[in-house]
Design an enzyme around this catalytic site. Structure first.
Site, PDB file in Angstrom:
ATOM      1  N   ASP A   1      35.581  23.455  -7.296  1.00 16.52           N
ATOM      2  CA  ASP A   1      34.164  22.625  -8.058  1.00 16.52           C
ATOM      3  C   ASP A   1      33.186  22.447  -6.891  1.00 16.52           C
ATOM      4  O   ASP A   1      33.417  23.246  -5.701  1.00 16.52           O
ATOM      5  CB  ASP A   1      34.391  21.305  -8.110  1.00 16.52           C
ATOM      6  CG  ASP A   1      35.172  20.278  -6.932  1.00 16.52           C
ATOM      7  OD1 ASP A   1      34.338  20.230  -5.961  1.00 16.52           O
ATOM      8  OD2 ASP A   1      36.196  20.044  -7.020  1.00 16.52           O
TER       9      ASP A   1
ATOM     10  N   GLU B   1      52.894  53.560  -2.020  1.00 17.35           N
ATOM     11  CA  GLU B   1      52.093  52.238  -2.276  1.00 17.35           C
ATOM     12  C   GLU B   1      51.364  51.574  -1.038  1.00 17.35           C
ATOM     13  O   GLU B   1      50.476  51.021  -1.364  1.00 17.35           O
ATOM     14  CB  GLU B   1      53.541  51.089  -2.665  1.00 17.35           C
ATOM     15  CG  GLU B   1      53.680  51.139  -3.947  1.00 17.35           C
ATOM     16  CD  GLU B   1      55.133  50.201  -3.980  1.00 17.35           C
ATOM     17  OE1 GLU B   1      55.212  49.680  -5.329  1.00 17.35           O
ATOM     18  OE2 GLU B   1      55.739  50.254  -3.342  1.00 17.35           O
TER      19      GLU B   1
END
Ligand code: GLA
Length: 735
Positions: free
Chosen positions: A532, A612
């Site tokens: 928020d 990777e």
């Protein structure tokens, strides 16, 4: 002047919008307009229908059509004849519940107001003005001061409310919402953001039904389940066209947004602290300050509304060293090790990370007290030397020597019953005397309204931060709060605790962020359970979700993007099969989705194969290259993942010269046309090229006709390409 008053009409103007209200002959403050600029007083739209069972204020005499129950009010009080949802309700000493608010005076100030004890939008004096309107209930002498901050350039208006008790006796505030917005005309829908732990901020758009619809939290936090932000849009409003209004509450505790469509099809929105977990005794002479609401509107669809909020939150809410600067790419050990680590393990992850270009090692839960599982240790913020032999200092030094920064996890507001802190201060945990407390993740909550608790936390945390070279703090909070009771308040005032908890939390955050200005604070609450604007005042980024699955994350990040800037979204690449969903997505897809945020990794890099690792190194390089565009560019949602088979977004530099398009196509489909997406925010008359391709497109073609995506094979496939204005080269002016 952004604010002016003419004939009792208040004009609040931003670059493109007008907010207007009027104190009428009875002193009632009526809302007139919030929308595009009209250069006109909008009171001609006021209608006074004579609606049965809608009473009249006494002074209106036989004017039966003059009713508080039918007119658009600027700030509606309960108990005096407006039967819609009120913004404010108080109980007086005699037990009556009424406030008859009438206009008394107003003041204009050449600066943005602050709110004592609460986060608030800030701005330079040249960027903002404040309007204060004083309303008074004569019978009780209670005053309500409405505050409006006008930030012209950002098209934002902030609102906040102060209740001042000028009477001789205390009052009980039963509810005080920060926003009340009446909209008399239009066909409206609302978008709210619901969810759960690991699936936060799912955007849901629905027509307004007659009666009240609500989005709220009673959990002591803003919560995973609902978010304190809401969008109202006129039917047909899209990402790029139509009118919409957004409101976000700058508050991290329980909140309530209610939207009522009334008997006349008028709409009222109220938003503020949740009255179900709030009441406040205000003594004679006292003031109560409600948190702030950030308000904006757009006549060009939801995309532009998001830009207003992104801009405002980045520049006028987030603070500190990292507010606008690039953030370190981090590696967090949580999903790599959970509680099972020692110094050697952490160093080996850090070493591998440093070789791949990652900037910071974050040590998550388990480094302190007796913490081998989530059943013990919270509150004991000193290093666990069984795991980290040689202490924190030695580990930090070794990691720094690898060229990496070091970050640390805390969950300050919590306490385990199996902890030294609990053995000493069981009374600091929130619980109701005579009842067993509710455990959640086996833990209890510290009473943040108690100044001794806040002081203790400041002391232990600042000791760790000053004795070790910690450059980042992950501030976690892993449960919802109930059993509200504190021995520090009399029984009659227990309902104040949830709000006092938040005030204590903000006090601690303010002190620590002030005293450790070089530390990057990242918010967290089981992922995005406290995402928020209040937390963003202290922490410029928040861990968006504990769900790191790229497929689900694309929905979570889509919802988060309506109000919160991309720089605020903590986002990591994790291992496959994903620990939350079991889904396997490619490293490329995981990287693309995580890059739409403050980027990092959360896996044991030592388990990756050579290819990777090369991919990781490539991603880190690409992210660093794009970071400025991702943070400072305008973000566009180019698809709706709930309605289409893909989620695609873009970042467009402010000079419209550079574009990064990213996304994920969910399901492959044989014998089908390639997916097409329409771009947004380009210069229509200019030409764009995809680097490496011959073809030149006009901005207009890319926005109207769109572009075909590559042929997709497989599920959850990554989309990632750039576009550059033709003639644009690396040396051209940037952003
Ligand atoms: C929460 C956080 C995670 C991790 C764990 C540690 O769930 O969201 O990222 O820090 O706590 O317990």
């Amino acid at each position: 002047m952004a604010i002016r008053v003419e004939n009792n009409v208040f004009y609040l103007e931003t670059a493109h919008t007008l907010y207007q209200m009027k104190a009428d002959n009875f002193g009632v403050l009526q809302h007139l307009w919030y929308g595009p600029k009209t250069d006109c007083c909008m009171d001609y739209l006021l209608d006074y229908p004579d609606v049965g069972f809608s009473g009249n204020i006494y002074e209106a005499g036989d004017q039966r059509a003059y009713s508080l129950n039918t007119m658009p009010l600027e700030y509606a009080a309960g108990g005096v004849g407006d039967f819609r949802v009120p913004a404010v309700c108080v109980t007086h000493e005699d037990g009556s519940r009424a406030l008859d608010l009438r206009f008394r005076e107003c003041h204009i100030k050449n600066e943005k107001y602050n709110i004592p004890g609460l986060p608030a939008v800030y701005a330079d004096a040249s960027e903002a003005e404040t309007l204060e309107i004083l309303l008074k209930d004569t019978a009780s002498q209670v005053e309500v001061i409405l505050k409006y901050g006008v930030l012209s350039e950002t098209d934002v208006i902030t609102r906040s409310v102060v209740i001042r008790n000028q009477g001789d006796t205390p009052i009980l505030i039963n509810r005080v919402h920060s926003l009340c917005l009446d909209i008399p005309y239009g066909d409206w829908e609302w978008v709210h953001f619901h969810g759960r732990h690991t699936m936060e901020r799912q955007a849901e758009r629905a027509p307004l039904i007659h009666g009240i619809q609500e989005s709220s939290s009673t959990r002591g936090t803003s919560s995973h389940q609902q978010n304190p932000a809401v969008l109202l849009c006129e039917k047909g409003c899209t990402e790029t066209s139509g009118f919409c209004i957004g409101a976000a509450l700058m508050y991290s505790g329980g909140f309530q947004t209610q939207i009522e469509r009334d008997q006349l099809d008028q709409v009222r929105v109220v938003m503020g602290v949740n009255p179900d977990t709030f009441a406040w005794t205000l003594s004679a002479g006292g003031c109560f300050y409600a948190p702030e609401v950030i308000l904006s509107c757009s006549d060009h669809g939801m995309g532009q509304l998001s830009h207003h909020f992104h801009d405002l939150i980045r520049n006028h809410v987030c603070r500190g060293k990292y507010k606008l600067s690039k953030r370190p790419v981090l590696i967090n050990n949580w999903e790599a090790t959970y509680f099972d680590f020692d110094e050697e393990k952490i160093e080996s992850i850090a070493k591998q990370a440093s070789e791949l270009g990652i900037d910071m090692m974050v040590l998550d839960d388990g480094w302190f007290g007796k913490r081998d599982s989530d059943t013990s240790g919270l509150g004991d913020w000193f290093v666990n030397e069984t795991k980290l032999q040689g202490g924190l200092n030695r580990l930090v030094e070794r990691i720094n020597r690898m060229g990496m920064k070091f970050g640390l996890w805390f969950e300050p507001e919590m306490i385990s019953e199996d902890s030294e802190l609990y053995r000493k201060h069981a009374g600091w945990a929130i619980r109701i005397p005579g009842r067993n407390p509710t455990r959640s993740r086996s833990q209890l909550v510290l009473d943040m309204s108690n100044p001794e608790v806040v002081e203790y936390l400041y002391q232990v945390m600042s000791k760790v931060l000053s004795e070790n070279h910690v450059e980042y703090v992950k501030w976690d909070m892993n449960r919802s709060i109930c059993d509200w009771y504190t021995p520090t308040l009399p029984n009659s005032r227990q309902a104040e605790l949830p709000h006092r908890y938040i005030l204590g939390l903000y006090r601690l955050l303010e002190r620590l962020t002030h005293d450790f200005p070089d530390v990057l604070f990242e918010g967290c609450s089981g992922g995005g359970g406290r995402f928020d604007a209040g937390m963003l005042y202290y922490c410029p980024q928040i861990w968006c979700s504990d769900d790191t699955d790229a497929h689900e994350r694309s929905f979570i990040q889509y919802g988060t993007s309506f109000f919160y800037p991309i720089s605020a979204v903590g986002s990591h690449v994790s291992a496959v099969p994903n620990h939350q969903t079991g889904r396997t997505t490619s490293m490329r897809t995981r990287g693309t989705v995580a890059m739409a945020g403050s980027f990092g990794y959360e896996l044991d890099l030592n388990t990756l194969d050579r290819q990777e690792k090369e991919e990781v190194a490539g991603q880190v390089t690409r992210y660093k290259e794009y970071q400025s565009l991702i943070y400072n560019g305008l973000y566009y949602r180019l698809s709706n993942p709930y309605e289409e088979n893909l989620s695609v977004w873009s970042f467009v530099s402010k000079d419209q010269a550079e574009v990064l398009v990213q996304g994920i196509v969910f399901r492959a489909s044989s014998n089908s046309l390639r997916p097409r997406i329409r771009l947004a925010g380009l210069a229509a008359d200019d030409s764009y090229m995809v680097p490496g391709e011959e073809r030149v497109y006009t901005g207009r073609a890319l926005m109207s006709g769109g572009i075909l995506l590559p042929d997709i094979k497989g599920d959850d496939v990554s989309i990632e390409f750039t576009l550059k204005k033709a003639g644009y080269s690396e040396g051209s002016p940037k952003l």
